[in-house]
Scaffold this motif. Structure first.
Motif, PDB file in Angstrom:
ATOM      1  N   UNK A   1      27.010  37.543  35.193  1.00  0.00           N
ATOM      2  CA  UNK A   1      26.421  37.783  33.866  1.00  0.00           C
ATOM      3  C   UNK A   1      26.187  39.253  33.572  1.00  0.00           C
ATOM      4  N   UNK A   2      26.210  40.110  34.593  1.00  0.00           N
ATOM      5  CA  UNK A   2      26.084  41.549  34.352  1.00  0.00           C
ATOM      6  C   UNK A   2      27.433  42.188  34.018  1.00  0.00           C
ATOM      7  N   UNK A   3      28.521  41.419  34.150  1.00  0.00           N
ATOM      8  CA  UNK A   3      29.890  41.876  33.900  1.00  0.00           C
ATOM      9  C   UNK A   3      30.280  43.032  34.816  1.00  0.00           C
ATOM     10  N   UNK A   4      29.746  43.045  36.027  1.00  0.00           N
ATOM     11  CA  UNK A   4      30.137  44.064  37.001  1.00  0.00           C
ATOM     12  C   UNK A   4      31.206  43.534  37.952  1.00  0.00           C
ATOM     13  N   UNK A   5      31.391  42.216  38.012  1.00  0.00           N
ATOM     14  CA  UNK A   5      32.404  41.597  38.863  1.00  0.00           C
ATOM     15  C   UNK A   5      33.150  40.578  38.007  1.00  0.00           C
ATOM     16  N   UNK A   6      34.288  40.987  37.446  1.00  0.00           N
ATOM     17  CA  UNK A   6      34.999  40.041  36.604  1.00  0.00           C
ATOM     18  C   UNK A   6      36.464  39.939  36.997  1.00  0.00           C
ATOM     19  N   UNK A   7      37.025  38.765  36.671  1.00  0.00           N
ATOM     20  CA  UNK A   7      38.429  38.467  36.950  1.00  0.00           C
ATOM     21  C   UNK A   7      39.066  37.879  35.705  1.00  0.00           C
ATOM     22  N   UNK A   8      40.233  38.361  35.391  1.00  0.00           N
ATOM     23  CA  UNK A   8      40.995  37.825  34.276  1.00  0.00           C
ATOM     24  C   UNK A   8      42.207  37.107  34.849  1.00  0.00           C
ATOM     25  N   UNK A   9      42.518  35.914  34.322  1.00  0.00           N
ATOM     26  CA  UNK A   9      43.647  35.132  34.836  1.00  0.00           C
ATOM     27  C   UNK A   9      44.835  35.238  33.880  1.00  0.00           C
ATOM     28  N   UNK A  10      46.021  35.166  34.417  1.00  0.00           N
ATOM     29  CA  UNK A  10      47.295  35.205  33.676  1.00  0.00           C
ATOM     30  C   UNK A  10      47.235  36.195  32.518  1.00  0.00           C
ATOM     31  N   UNK A  11      47.274  37.473  32.849  1.00  0.00           N
ATOM     32  CA  UNK A  11      47.066  38.480  31.817  1.00  0.00           C
ATOM     33  C   UNK A  11      48.193  39.499  31.758  1.00  0.00           C
ATOM     34  N   UNK A  12      48.245  40.173  30.626  1.00  0.00           N
ATOM     35  CA  UNK A  12      49.118  41.320  30.407  1.00  0.00           C
ATOM     36  C   UNK A  12      48.278  42.376  29.730  1.00  0.00           C
ATOM     37  N   UNK A  13      48.687  43.639  29.884  1.00  0.00           N
ATOM     38  CA  UNK A  13      47.905  44.668  29.229  1.00  0.00           C
ATOM     39  C   UNK A  13      48.389  46.052  29.574  1.00  0.00           C
TER      40      UNK A  13
END
Length: 188
Positions: free
Chosen positions: A167-179
């Motif tokens: 919830x602090x957004x310090x450890x996040x993972x995005x799945x199947x992404x492009x960028x």
């Protein structure tokens, strides 16, 4: 047969008691007709400002124009049909803000479902947009399986389908992404 005040008094009392019983039955029918329909909320709140506290510290706030309380249902929940703003605070009192057009809080599971133009802005200006986002209050975890876009402070962009974070957004993972990622070279 003698007519006495005692017999007369008993007759009046009996008449009053019978009249009261019949009038109570009439009122009971009226009260039953005023019962709330089965699909109606138990209560409706306006101008809501809720605070979530952990160990005496405010860890989150939730604001909304309208809240409908369905805690009288078998699976209780609260609904925010006119949008919602949620702020998370870390131990340094920096905040991450989430806005959405609609929200629903499930009392038994502690899950908050945010829908419609969901926007998350972190304390370091990272911005996440999605159609739907969940906040698990028990695990302090935010996630979605819907398409989302993340714009980082340094200008990098990540578009993915699915996202998980604390919830602090310090450890996040995005799945199947492009960028587009911006990498800084170390000049040494």
């Amino acid at each position: 047969m003698k007519f006495t005040y005692r017999i007369f008094f008993k007759g009046i009392v009996t008449t009053l008691v019978v009249t009261m019983l019949f009038s109570c039955e009439g009122n009971l029918k009226g009260v039953r007709q005023m019962e709330i329909p089965e699909d109606a909320p138990q209560s409706i709140g306006v101008g809501i400002n809720m605070k979530y506290v952990d160990s005496g510290k405010v860890v989150a706030t939730l604001r909304s124009e309208t809240m409908r309380d369905f805690s009288n249902k078998a699976f209780p929940y609260r609904e925010f049909p006119d949008g919602v703003i949620v702020e998370f605070f870390d131990e340094n009192q920096q905040n991450n803000t989430i806005t959405a057009n609609y929200g629903i809080v499930y009392n038994e599971t502690g899950l908050i479902d945010l829908q419609g133009d969901v926007v998350v802005v972190t304390s370091d200006s990272t911005k996440l947009t999605a159609d739907q986002l969940y906040w698990d209050q028990v695990r302090n975890w935010v996630f979605t399986d819907h398409p989302n876009t993340i714009r980082f402070k340094n200008g990098a962009i990540n578009e993915g389908k699915g996202f998980d974070s604390n919830q602090e957004f310090t450890n996040f993972r995005s799945r199947s992404n492009v960028g587009v990622q911006i990498l800084e070279e170390d000049k040494q």
